[in-house]
Design a protein around this motif. Structure first.
Motif, PDB file in Angstrom:
ATOM      1  N   GLY A 143       0.726  -1.555   0.175  1.00  0.00           N
ATOM      2  CA  GLY A 143       0.022  -0.050   0.250  1.00  0.00           C
ATOM      3  C   GLY A 143       0.467   0.799  -0.123  1.00  0.00           C
ATOM      4  N   GLY A 146       7.955   3.534   1.842  1.00  0.00           N
ATOM      5  CA  GLY A 146       8.451   4.248   2.871  1.00  0.00           C
ATOM      6  C   GLY A 146       8.989   3.042   4.271  1.00  0.00           C
ATOM      7  N   ASP A 177      10.179  -7.755  -1.935  1.00  0.00           N
ATOM      8  CA  ASP A 177       9.751  -6.542  -1.794  1.00  0.00           C
ATOM      9  C   ASP A 177       8.961  -5.607  -1.028  1.00  0.00           C
ATOM     10  OD1 ASP A 177       8.602  -3.976  -3.107  1.00  0.00           O
ATOM     11  OD2 ASP A 177       7.063  -4.970  -3.715  1.00  0.00           O
ATOM     12  N   GLY A 199      12.565   0.193  -3.134  1.00  0.00           N
ATOM     13  CA  GLY A 199      11.747   2.031  -3.468  1.00  0.00           C
ATOM     14  C   GLY A 199      12.636   2.858  -3.235  1.00  0.00           C
ATOM     15  N   SER A 200      11.620   3.319  -1.686  1.00  0.00           N
ATOM     16  CA  SER A 200      12.641   4.487  -1.449  1.00  0.00           C
ATOM     17  C   SER A 200      13.845   4.302  -0.937  1.00  0.00           C
ATOM     18  CB  SER A 200      12.551   4.719   0.328  1.00  0.00           C
ATOM     19  OG  SER A 200      11.588   4.013   0.983  1.00  0.00           O
TER      20      SER A 200
HETATM   21  C1  DX5 Z   1       4.392  -1.601  -0.983  1.00  0.00           C
HETATM   22  C2  DX5 Z   1       5.023  -1.831  -3.068  1.00  0.00           C
HETATM   23  C3  DX5 Z   1       6.383  -1.259  -2.896  1.00  0.00           C
HETATM   24  C4  DX5 Z   1       6.703  -0.438  -1.626  1.00  0.00           C
HETATM   25  C5  DX5 Z   1       9.017  -0.786  -2.245  1.00  0.00           C
HETATM   26  O1  DX5 Z   1       3.311  -1.431  -1.336  1.00  0.00           O
HETATM   27  O2  DX5 Z   1       4.593  -3.049  -3.667  1.00  0.00           O
HETATM   28  O3  DX5 Z   1       7.398  -1.961  -3.941  1.00  0.00           O
HETATM   29  O4  DX5 Z   1       6.069   0.547  -2.413  1.00  0.00           O
HETATM   30  O5  DX5 Z   1       8.769   0.587  -1.467  1.00  0.00           O
HETATM   31  P1  DX5 Z   1      10.352   0.757  -0.118  1.00  0.00           P
HETATM   32  O6  DX5 Z   1      11.178   0.517  -0.713  1.00  0.00           O
HETATM   33  O7  DX5 Z   1       9.651   1.769   0.107  1.00  0.00           O
HETATM   34  O8  DX5 Z   1       9.242  -0.278   0.362  1.00  0.00           O
END
Ligand code: DX5
Ligand code: ZN
Length: 216
Positions: A143, A146, A177, A199-200
């Motif tokens: 969802g 970070g 993930d 991601g972040s």
């Molecule tokens: C979560 C997403 C991820 C996530 C990755 O809902 O599926 O792909 O945002 O971002 P970080 O690495 O910041 O958790």
């Protein structure tokens, strides 16, 4: 186990400029682009559709994985496959017909991925192993980017690998993930993760190329 695949998520990028942002990540060393598709139902947030996926696919020449955090993926698979996504990943929690959905993805011309929330066991993989090309193990509740990485989930990685290898899914890749960073990358690799989605840690850093190098 082959070389690690680094798959940055573009969730934290400029949403009006995703194709260029994805290209910049490719140039900075990404092996794959992870596109978080959220429907505002399965998860509270709404993100992008197949049109954006197509523009990203058209701009980069690395594979794109569409992570469908949606309640009704069946309606979207063809569009994301036609957009050129190499992998389409659906959540195990949204369907009583996972085998059918996975077949639908391959028939549409993409590789078939299945994602599991932190609370979802992976024993079902025994019964879909030959139909799976990628297993996405969530180490946060989906969802938002970070969030705090849930380390106790690591135990699922060798378990999934063992089931896949024993029941005809030995070619399938395991991706992790959620909160992936330099503090857990090595542990995730030794547990058997093939793909690190992040991601972040990457897109929130001043130097995404250096961040990806740290993950390797
Ligand atoms: C979560 C997403 C991820 C996530 C990755 O809902 O599926 O792909 O945002 O971002 P970080 O690495 O910041 O958790
Ligand atoms: Zn994701």
């Amino acid at each position: 186990m082959g070389k690690v695949i680094i798959a940055p998520s573009v969730l934290g990028c400029d949403q009006g400029n995703l194709a260029e942002e994805a290209l910049a990540l490719q140039i900075a060393g990404a092996d794959m682009i992870h596109l978080d598709v959220m429907d505002g139902v399965f998860v509270p947030v709404l993100t992008v559709g197949a049109g954006i996926a197509a523009s990203i696919v058209g701009r980069v020449d690395i594979p794109v994985d569409a992570h469908l955090m949606v309640q009704k993926p069946a309606n979207l698979i063809k569009a994301f496959a036609d957009a050129g996504c190499s992998y389409i990943t659906v959540h195990a929690e949204v369907t009583s017909h996972l085998d059918r959905l996975l077949q639908q993805i391959r028939t549409a011309g993409s590789r078939a991925g299945v994602a599991v929330n932190p609370s979802t066991p992976v024993d079902f993989l025994r019964w879909v192993a030959p139909a799976v090309d990628l297993v996405l193990i969530m180490t946060v509740n989906p969802g938002y980017g970070g969030q705090k990485h849930l380390e106790y989930i690591h135990d699922k990685i060798p378990e999934a690998r063992r089931i896949l290898d024993s029941y005809g899914g030995n070619g399938a890749l395991i991706a992790v993930d959620g909160g992936v960073s330099e503090t857990n990358a090595e542990q995730l690799r030794s547990a058997g993760a093939d793909i690190l989605v992040s991601g972040s840690f990457i897109t929130g850093s001043r130097d995404p190329a250096a961040a990806m190098e740290k993950l390797r």
